[in-house]
Design a protein around this motif. Sequence first.
Motif, PDB file in Angstrom:
ATOM      1  N   ALA A   1     -23.242  84.507  21.842  1.00 21.03           N
ATOM      2  CA  ALA A   1     -23.761  83.700  22.953  1.00 21.03           C
ATOM      3  C   ALA A   1     -23.474  82.223  22.723  1.00 21.03           C
ATOM      4  O   ALA A   1     -24.057  81.590  21.844  1.00 21.03           O
ATOM      5  CB  ALA A   1     -25.259  83.928  23.124  1.00 21.03           C
ATOM      6  N   LEU A   2     -22.571  81.668  23.518  1.00 24.28           N
ATOM      7  CA  LEU A   2     -22.257  80.243  23.478  1.00 24.28           C
ATOM      8  C   LEU A   2     -23.280  79.454  24.292  1.00 24.28           C
ATOM      9  O   LEU A   2     -24.126  80.035  24.975  1.00 24.28           O
ATOM     10  CB  LEU A   2     -20.862  80.005  24.031  1.00 24.28           C
ATOM     11  N   SER A   3     -23.146  78.142  24.263  1.00 20.63           N
ATOM     12  CA  SER A   3     -24.084  77.265  24.983  1.00 20.63           C
ATOM     13  C   SER A   3     -23.327  76.312  25.903  1.00 20.63           C
ATOM     14  O   SER A   3     -23.634  75.120  25.989  1.00 20.63           O
ATOM     15  CB  SER A   3     -24.930  76.474  23.980  1.00 20.63           C
ATOM     16  N   ASN A   4     -22.319  76.832  26.599  1.00 19.21           N
ATOM     17  CA  ASN A   4     -21.520  76.021  27.512  1.00 19.21           C
ATOM     18  C   ASN A   4     -22.123  76.056  28.908  1.00 19.21           C
ATOM     19  O   ASN A   4     -22.386  77.126  29.451  1.00 19.21           O
ATOM     20  CB  ASN A   4     -20.079  76.544  27.559  1.00 19.21           C
ATOM     21  N   GLU A   5     -22.324  74.889  29.493  1.00 20.91           N
ATOM     22  CA  GLU A   5     -23.001  74.786  30.773  1.00 20.91           C
ATOM     23  C   GLU A   5     -22.005  74.661  31.922  1.00 20.91           C
ATOM     24  O   GLU A   5     -20.793  74.560  31.718  1.00 20.91           O
ATOM     25  CB  GLU A   5     -23.963  73.602  30.768  1.00 20.91           C
ATOM     26  N   SER A   6     -22.514  74.636  33.145  1.00 17.93           N
ATOM     27  CA  SER A   6     -21.657  74.624  34.331  1.00 17.93           C
ATOM     28  C   SER A   6     -20.807  73.369  34.421  1.00 17.93           C
ATOM     29  O   SER A   6     -19.679  73.404  34.931  1.00 17.93           O
ATOM     30  CB  SER A   6     -22.505  74.768  35.601  1.00 17.93           C
ATOM     31  N   SER A   7     -21.284  72.242  33.906  1.00 19.04           N
ATOM     32  CA  SER A   7     -20.557  70.983  34.062  1.00 19.04           C
ATOM     33  C   SER A   7     -19.262  70.944  33.266  1.00 19.04           C
ATOM     34  O   SER A   7     -18.413  70.083  33.503  1.00 19.04           O
ATOM     35  CB  SER A   7     -21.443  69.805  33.647  1.00 19.04           C
ATOM     36  N   ALA A   8     -19.088  71.885  32.329  1.00 21.84           N
ATOM     37  CA  ALA A   8     -17.837  71.920  31.561  1.00 21.84           C
ATOM     38  C   ALA A   8     -16.639  72.232  32.451  1.00 21.84           C
ATOM     39  O   ALA A   8     -15.491  72.030  32.046  1.00 21.84           O
ATOM     40  CB  ALA A   8     -17.934  72.953  30.445  1.00 21.84           C
ATOM     41  N   ASN A   9     -16.883  72.710  33.667  1.00 23.06           N
ATOM     42  CA  ASN A   9     -15.788  73.071  34.573  1.00 23.06           C
ATOM     43  C   ASN A   9     -15.170  71.859  35.266  1.00 23.06           C
ATOM     44  O   ASN A   9     -14.092  71.968  35.846  1.00 23.06           O
ATOM     45  CB  ASN A   9     -16.296  74.044  35.640  1.00 23.06           C
ATOM     46  N   GLU A  10     -15.840  70.710  35.237  1.00 21.08           N
ATOM     47  CA  GLU A  10     -15.353  69.541  35.964  1.00 21.08           C
ATOM     48  C   GLU A  10     -14.224  68.852  35.203  1.00 21.08           C
ATOM     49  O   GLU A  10     -14.385  68.525  34.024  1.00 21.08           O
ATOM     50  CB  GLU A  10     -16.497  68.554  36.185  1.00 21.08           C
ATOM     51  N   PRO A  11     -13.077  68.597  35.840  1.00 22.05           N
ATOM     52  CA  PRO A  11     -11.984  67.916  35.142  1.00 22.05           C
ATOM     53  C   PRO A  11     -12.347  66.485  34.791  1.00 22.05           C
ATOM     54  O   PRO A  11     -13.144  65.841  35.466  1.00 22.05           O
ATOM     55  CB  PRO A  11     -10.833  67.959  36.149  1.00 22.05           C
ATOM     56  N   THR A  12     -11.754  65.979  33.728  1.00 23.72           N
ATOM     57  CA  THR A  12     -11.982  64.602  33.313  1.00 23.72           C
ATOM     58  C   THR A  12     -11.181  63.639  34.182  1.00 23.72           C
ATOM     59  O   THR A  12     -11.661  62.563  34.532  1.00 23.72           O
ATOM     60  CB  THR A  12     -11.591  64.422  31.837  1.00 23.72           C
ATOM     61  N   ILE A  13      -9.960  64.032  34.524  1.00 21.69           N
ATOM     62  CA  ILE A  13      -9.118  63.239  35.415  1.00 21.69           C
ATOM     63  C   ILE A  13      -9.174  63.885  36.795  1.00 21.69           C
ATOM     64  O   ILE A  13      -8.783  65.046  36.957  1.00 21.69           O
ATOM     65  CB  ILE A  13      -7.665  63.179  34.921  1.00 21.69           C
ATOM     66  N   PRO A  14      -9.662  63.178  37.818  1.00 23.61           N
ATOM     67  CA  PRO A  14      -9.853  63.773  39.149  1.00 23.61           C
ATOM     68  C   PRO A  14      -8.585  64.418  39.698  1.00 23.61           C
ATOM     69  O   PRO A  14      -7.486  63.876  39.563  1.00 23.61           O
ATOM     70  CB  PRO A  14     -10.259  62.574  40.012  1.00 23.61           C
ATOM     71  N   GLY A  15      -8.751  65.614  40.272  1.00 19.72           N
ATOM     72  CA  GLY A  15      -7.651  66.273  40.950  1.00 19.72           C
ATOM     73  C   GLY A  15      -6.599  66.868  40.050  1.00 19.72           C
ATOM     74  O   GLY A  15      -5.503  67.215  40.511  1.00 19.72           O
TER      75      GLY A  15
END
Length: 433
Positions: A247-261
């Motif tokens: 069981a990892l502890s990765n949350e939903s926000s990890a899906n957002e790219p650092t550089i937009p688009g």
Amino acid sequence: MTFEELRERHPVFTYNGYTYELNNNELHIQFDFQIDNDIRFQPHMVLQPGIYAQYPTDLKVLDGIIFNIGMIELISYWKCACSPIIHIKPYKLDYDQQLWWAKLYWKGLGEFTYKNNIHCEFQDFIEFTFNVDAPEMSKASFPRISDGQRIIVPVGGGKDSVVTLEDLRQQRDVVPFIINPRGATLDCAKTAGFGDPSQIIILKREIAPKLLELNKEGYLNGHTPFSAMLAFYSTLLSAVTGIRDIALSNESSANEPTIPGTYINHQYSKSLEFEVDFRQYVQDHMNDCNHYYSHLRQLTELQIAERFARYPQYYKIFKSCNAGSKENKWCCNCPKCLFAYIILSPFIDDKTMIEIFGEDLLNKKELESYFDELSGISKYKPFECVGTIREVNEALRRICESRADKYLIKHYINEQLGQIEDSMYDEYLNMAP
């Protein structure tokens, strides 16, 4: 030296092989990587399963797992010269496996290529070659682990793994796993009830000194997909303990790219995309030998922070700062420290926050540029494991009244409070293919 110069100078990176043996209940592993004929890397790893050791009778059953771990470990060494060809000696990869690894190297090194100003098309990034007589790996050669009550939880020493530990130990028999133990990781495990080192699975992982020498000489350096490495080591944990669930502890926000688009995401190997890809790889090519998932995937950073705030026994011991990790402290001068401070502030009073960090980070003018990156005032997010811009702004809205006298809150109110529109985030939510 540039990407192009290094590729021309070092056209082939070779994965020669690996060795492994048991010694006093510890599994010792050594990989053998090479660039051309004159540069050799032989990193050594030691796995200590403690009281959970359940080694297979024939260690050869671990061969395929260790080979795949080598495929992820080699990234740290390959990236210094980015040889266009990776020659793999132990086994052949089929076409689907080659595509899978090519995607991981491409997306997992997105930040590395961006920061090193590397311009290369996906199809030209790497080519895999193999020995003519190398065997293909049989899926059936991997151990199949049965479901059970125990569950392994990697402990990084931050708020996320604390929440996972506390959630799951109410439901299952939790087994902590730590890579290269340090103060915060051991203290968090101890506070959760695991004070005996034999109750913790430990991996001692080293970086070959030769790589550090090359970096000083001008060879390339940069971020690698650490969580992908953790994923492949999890298959080894299952094989030597008989514990299927990780069981990892990765949350939903990890899906957002650092550089937009774009696909460039500092947290790519923590994203749902990688998690799904990894589980499919284990199912298709590793005999479905374990179950790897994130316990916090459906939660936002704010929700995790709110849950963490219920456990004051961890306030003085948890740490999420990479810069201060070797000294087991918050450096109080990086975007990760500032993000943790902001996201926890709605749930922990001002006095306690200052005691936790040792400084009032909301009153540090020196952090203004990082603050602008985190809150969306600047164009790009920092290359760090931080939450989404929406989450940061929601946390700031909640503390604007109670922390109105702080320098960064005054700056925030002056710059953009009330000016935030959902449309400004649209580009962050549309990742490039």
